[in-house]
Design a protein around this motif. Sequence first.
Motif, PDB file in Angstrom:
ATOM      1  N   GLU A 183       0.831  -0.998  -0.186  1.00 10.76           N
ATOM      2  CA  GLU A 183       0.152   0.107  -0.267  1.00 10.76           C
ATOM      3  C   GLU A 183       1.399   1.240   0.033  1.00 10.76           C
ATOM      4  OE1 GLU A 183      -4.315   1.536   1.377  1.00 10.76           O
ATOM      5  OE2 GLU A 183      -2.751  -0.192   3.249  1.00 10.76           O
ATOM      6  N   GLN A 185       1.362   4.300  -3.187  1.00 15.06           N
ATOM      7  CA  GLN A 185       0.962   5.366  -2.275  1.00 15.06           C
ATOM      8  C   GLN A 185       2.128   5.900  -3.522  1.00 15.06           C
ATOM      9  OE1 GLN A 185      -0.118   5.658   1.411  1.00 15.06           O
ATOM     10  NE2 GLN A 185      -1.957   5.152   1.396  1.00 15.06           N
ATOM     11  N   SER A 211      -2.546   8.939  -3.187  1.00 12.17           N
ATOM     12  CA  SER A 211      -3.452   8.363  -3.473  1.00 12.17           C
ATOM     13  C   SER A 211      -3.946   7.177  -3.171  1.00 12.17           C
ATOM     14  CB  SER A 211      -4.485   9.486  -4.181  1.00 12.17           C
ATOM     15  OG  SER A 211      -3.723   9.667  -6.033  1.00 12.17           O
ATOM     16  N   SER A 222      -4.006   2.911  -3.667  1.00 11.50           N
ATOM     17  CA  SER A 222      -4.344   2.308  -3.051  1.00 11.50           C
ATOM     18  C   SER A 222      -4.702   0.714  -3.430  1.00 11.50           C
ATOM     19  CB  SER A 222      -6.703   2.713  -2.733  1.00 11.50           C
ATOM     20  OG  SER A 222      -7.286   2.549  -3.915  1.00 11.50           O
ATOM     21  N   GLN A 281      -5.360  -2.335  -5.448  1.00  8.56           N
ATOM     22  CA  GLN A 281      -6.087  -3.159  -6.572  1.00  8.56           C
ATOM     23  C   GLN A 281      -6.156  -4.446  -6.213  1.00  8.56           C
ATOM     24  OE1 GLN A 281      -8.426  -1.250  -8.062  1.00  8.56           O
ATOM     25  NE2 GLN A 281      -7.184   0.128  -6.705  1.00  8.56           N
ATOM     26  N   ALA A 308     -11.704  -4.870  -1.300  1.00 12.73           N
ATOM     27  CA  ALA A 308     -11.806  -3.588   0.469  1.00 12.73           C
ATOM     28  C   ALA A 308     -12.517  -3.425   0.663  1.00 12.73           C
ATOM     29  CB  ALA A 308     -10.782  -2.583   0.427  1.00 12.73           C
TER      30      ALA A 308
END
Length: 231
Positions: free
Chosen positions: A120, A124, A130, A132, A134, A154
């Motif tokens: 993660e 970012q 921004s 996240s 997948q 998620a």
Amino acid sequence: MKLPGQIYAALSVFGVVFVVGVVWTLWQGGSHALPGWTGAVRPGALSEAHAFLGDKCESCHAPVAGVTAEKCVTCHAPAQELLMKPATAFHQNIGDCKGCHVEHQGRAVRPTKMDHAVLEAVAQRRDGGSGSLQCATCHAVQDPHGGFFGKQCASCHQTESWEIKTFLHPSPKSTDCAQCHKAPPSHYMMHFEMMDRPISGQKGARVEQCYLCHQTDSFNNIKGVGMVKVH
């Protein structure tokens, strides 16, 4: 300057020169340039897979920077099997190996510990803060929902555990199983007529009528029969 001060000053200068000399020697000649150096600074034994690099620190460590992805890729780039599987293809663009692969934990410890937080953080950095994860990028081939619920994993699941603590399965009396569950391929073959129907005793059951044969606690728990591993 008094004698004690002169001694301390001399020791300080000697210490600085010594450290600079050690760094310079290692930089120019590698970990073999100073006898006993690797044994003095090694934090622990390497794993069995990397044991052959035990006295070659520079194979993984870069001066000042420490362990870098470039060093890892030097050996692991030819591992095409990683890039051919959806679950591990992300290694091609990850750019950060040491987050999940930690060494010097002993011969018997495999240097792999999956950490979604590392992935993660990489996402970012890549997307300017921004990004996240997948989930479907890696887990699409393992989707137990058969694609029924889309790719926004998620919205229900967390990386710490697949289980949803607040999930409550519909009543065993429900007849809408096919809304969430997809029948296995065997149900669309002669196996369904020759094996599944006779075992369950439901000779007139259709594929979408899951509730006639299956219990809600396990797909292989057949009503009136018990656990049957034939799928």
